[in-house]
Write an enzyme that holds these catalytic residues in place. Structure first.
Site, PDB file in Angstrom:
ATOM      1  CG  ASN A   1      73.960 -42.821 -26.543  1.00 53.02           C
ATOM      2  OD1 ASN A   1      73.810 -43.966 -26.135  1.00 53.02           O
ATOM      3  ND2 ASN A   1      73.006 -42.177 -27.205  1.00 53.02           N
TER       4      ASN A   1
ATOM      5  CB  SER B   1      64.757 -33.370 -32.292  1.00 52.38           C
ATOM      6  OG  SER B   1      65.186 -33.242 -30.962  1.00 52.38           O
TER       7      SER B   1
ATOM      8  CB  CYS C   1      75.613 -27.851 -33.275  1.00 55.49           C
ATOM      9  SG  CYS C   1      74.106 -27.361 -32.398  1.00 55.49           S
TER      10      CYS C   1
ATOM     11  CB  CYS D   1      73.584 -29.339 -25.423  1.00 54.09           C
ATOM     12  SG  CYS D   1      72.160 -28.489 -26.109  1.00 54.09           S
TER      13      CYS D   1
ATOM     14  CB  CYS E   1      71.006 -39.579 -29.242  1.00 52.59           C
ATOM     15  SG  CYS E   1      69.573 -40.389 -29.833  1.00 52.59           S
TER      16      CYS E   1
ATOM     17  CB  CYS F   1      69.274 -39.821 -37.561  1.00 55.50           C
ATOM     18  SG  CYS F   1      69.757 -38.484 -36.466  1.00 55.50           S
TER      19      CYS F   1
ATOM     20  CB  SER G   1      66.341 -31.458 -26.622  1.00 54.55           C
ATOM     21  OG  SER G   1      66.445 -32.251 -27.779  1.00 54.55           O
ATOM     22  CG  LEU G   2      62.078 -30.355 -20.718  1.00 51.43           C
ATOM     23  CD1 LEU G   2      61.795 -28.919 -21.144  1.00 51.43           C
ATOM     24  CD2 LEU G   2      60.823 -30.973 -20.096  1.00 51.43           C
ATOM     25  CG  HIS G   3      67.827 -33.009 -22.324  1.00 52.60           C
ATOM     26  ND1 HIS G   3      67.217 -34.158 -22.792  1.00 52.60           N
ATOM     27  CD2 HIS G   3      68.482 -32.484 -23.397  1.00 52.60           C
ATOM     28  CE1 HIS G   3      67.505 -34.319 -24.077  1.00 52.60           C
ATOM     29  NE2 HIS G   3      68.255 -33.312 -24.473  1.00 52.60           N
TER      30      HIS G   3
ATOM     31  CD  GLU H   1      79.304 -38.124 -37.850  1.00 50.91           C
ATOM     32  OE1 GLU H   1      79.010 -37.236 -37.027  1.00 50.91           O
ATOM     33  OE2 GLU H   1      80.058 -39.066 -37.602  1.00 50.91           O
TER      34      GLU H   1
ATOM     35  CB  CYS I   1      75.312 -32.592 -27.416  1.00 52.30           C
ATOM     36  SG  CYS I   1      75.031 -33.025 -29.138  1.00 52.30           S
TER      37      CYS I   1
HETATM   38  N1  SAH Z   1      69.447 -29.622 -31.895  1.00 51.40           N
HETATM   39  C1  SAH Z   1      68.370 -30.559 -31.854  1.00 51.40           C
HETATM   40  C2  SAH Z   1      68.620 -31.843 -32.609  1.00 51.40           C
HETATM   41  C3  SAH Z   1      69.942 -32.544 -32.404  1.00 51.40           C
HETATM   42  S1  SAH Z   1      70.231 -33.420 -30.899  1.00 51.40           S
HETATM   43  C4  SAH Z   1      67.942 -30.828 -30.429  1.00 51.40           C
HETATM   44  O1  SAH Z   1      68.559 -30.291 -29.524  1.00 51.40           O
HETATM   45  O2  SAH Z   1      66.947 -31.504 -30.211  1.00 51.40           O
HETATM   46  C5  SAH Z   1      69.244 -34.862 -30.975  1.00 51.40           C
HETATM   47  C6  SAH Z   1      68.949 -35.446 -29.597  1.00 51.40           C
HETATM   48  O3  SAH Z   1      70.100 -36.119 -29.026  1.00 51.40           O
HETATM   49  C7  SAH Z   1      68.571 -34.371 -28.592  1.00 51.40           C
HETATM   50  O4  SAH Z   1      67.485 -34.747 -27.796  1.00 51.40           O
HETATM   51  C8  SAH Z   1      69.841 -34.281 -27.770  1.00 51.40           C
HETATM   52  O5  SAH Z   1      69.635 -33.646 -26.553  1.00 51.40           O
HETATM   53  C9  SAH Z   1      70.240 -35.731 -27.676  1.00 51.40           C
HETATM   54  N2  SAH Z   1      71.602 -35.923 -27.190  1.00 51.40           N
HETATM   55  C10 SAH Z   1      72.632 -35.058 -27.237  1.00 51.40           C
HETATM   56  N3  SAH Z   1      73.734 -35.568 -26.662  1.00 51.40           N
HETATM   57  C11 SAH Z   1      73.412 -36.811 -26.246  1.00 51.40           C
HETATM   58  C12 SAH Z   1      74.132 -37.866 -25.611  1.00 51.40           C
HETATM   59  N4  SAH Z   1      75.418 -37.739 -25.288  1.00 51.40           N
HETATM   60  N5  SAH Z   1      73.470 -39.011 -25.355  1.00 51.40           N
HETATM   61  C13 SAH Z   1      72.180 -39.169 -25.713  1.00 51.40           C
HETATM   62  N6  SAH Z   1      71.445 -38.222 -26.330  1.00 51.40           N
HETATM   63  C14 SAH Z   1      72.050 -37.044 -26.591  1.00 51.40           C
END
Ligand code: SAH
Length: 337
Positions: free
Chosen positions: A288, A189, A110, A114, A329, A103, A212-214, A90, A117
């Site tokens: 999301n 990212s 992948c 995570c 995202c 994007c 992507s720290l979170h 996509e 995601c």
């Molecule tokens: N692998 C890379 C790029 C892809 S993810 C990374 O980890 O950064 C792009 C962004 O979307 C990341 O910050 C990821 O953590 C975030 N993301 C993943 N799942 C999500 C969700 N359900 N809602 C909002 N953001 C999300």
């Protein structure tokens, strides 16, 4: 047949010189393709017949197919592209006051796993080639009939797990004679592949780096992101300091707010402590929805934001785009078999 989009301008110059053509022919062909969006070599009227014939039989200007296109109420467009081997990925086109961003995915599926995601629900089957990433931009520009000014490498896949192709891709789209997407308009990212962040710093490209720290603690982060078992937060901090020192570019930490998990004031304070001396940005992301997971969007985002602000952190709250068509995202994954 080799893809035209796999050539940096200097590679194309070398190719033409070796074949006995002129170096400037490379700029001419680049101009036709990337500025005029002409995808038929035979129409390139200032190129000799001989070179056009060579190009037609040796380089391909083929683009992926668009097999699904959805447009959201906020004018965001989600594409599902299909390549020759039937791999599908996509891409999302977004309209902002400052320009049009795209994007882009870097891998088919992948492997980072995570827990929040959707992209990780399909395991990686292969990396995307640099040329395939370029070709998705071309296809989207032609389809939407507009130029793309900004690229975020935030689609499906982990870009630093496909390092060489992603670096080459950025060089191709940045070339002044090509798509000319400014280096400061490119954001990569990553979930935090530490050795590759050091490598990226050495490239001295000056792109924007987002992490992507979170979560601000290893304990919590390891439950959300398996990669944290390999590279700890302290190692990420070292790597981003190095990146900043080397390139002068400020880092963005992405922080997904998950209700009851990482959105308390305590975590805001821990996050502020962790990054207070880094001169970095924090981008708070609303979660999301993904059907398979039970996480909920935080209701505490304003308080979290205020707490960081109070602590002197540069913080923004990400504006959701395209969530009505699952283009936001973390929602990217092909539902088509
Ligand atoms: N692998 C890379 C790029 C892809 S993810 C990374 O980890 O950064 C792009 C962004 O979307 C990341 O910050 C990821 O953590 C975030 N993301 C993943 N799942 C999500 C969700 N359900 N809602 C909002 N953001 C999300």
């Amino acid at each position: 047949m080799n893809s035209f989009y796999s050539y940096t301008i200097s590679e194309l110059e070398d190719l033409f010189i070796n074949l006995g053509y002129k170096k400037f022919n490379a700029s001419q062909v680049y101009d036709w393709v990337y500025k005029k969006l002409e995808l038929d070599f035979s129409n390139m009227s200032n190129i000799s017949k001989d070179l056009r014939t060579y190009l037609e039989s040796n380089l391909s200007l083929d683009l992926p197919k668009i097999i699904v296109k959805e447009e959201s109420s906020d004018s965001t467009i989600k594409y599902l592209f299909e390549f020759e081997d039937l791999s599908k990925v996509e891409g999302v086109l977004m309209h902002h006051p400052y320009g049009t961003s795209f994007c882009i995915s870097s891998q088919v599926g992948c492997n980072m796993g995570c827990s929040f995601c959707a992209s990780g629900l399909k395991k990686k089957t292969r990396n995307l080639e640099a040329s395939e990433m370029v070709s998705m931009i071309m296809k989207a520009m032609l389809d939407a009939n507009e130029r793309i000014s900004h690229i975020v490498i935030m689609g499906t896949g982990e870009p630093l797990d496909n390092y060489d192709n992603v670096i080459k891709f950025m060089k191709i789209i940045n070339a002044p004679k090509g798509l000319e997407i400014g280096i400061r308009h490119i954001t990569l990212s990553t979930c935090g592949l530490v050795p590759k962040i050091f490598d990226l710093a050495e490239e001295n490209l000056g792109i924007n780096l987002a992490i992507s720290l979170h979560a601000p603690t290893n304990e919590l982060r390891s439950t959300l992101m398996p990669i944290n078992k390999a590279y700890k937060i302290e190692e990420i901090i070292e790597a981003v300091k190095y990146y900043f020192d080397k390139t002068g570019r400020r880092i963005t930490f992405e922080y997904l707010l998950l209700e009851g998990i990482n959105d308390s004031r305590l975590y805001a304070d821990k996050l502020a402590d962790l990054i207070k001396n880094l001169n970095a940005y924090v981008n708070l992301i609303p979660y999301n929805h993904v059907d398979e997971f039970s996480y909920k969007t935080s209701k505490n985002s304003n308080e979290f934001y205020d707490e960081l602000k109070k602590r002197g952190i540069n913080v923004t709250l990400r504006h959701k785009m395209g969530d009505d068509i699952d283009a936001a995202c973390g929602q990217l994954r092909s539902k088509v078999k």
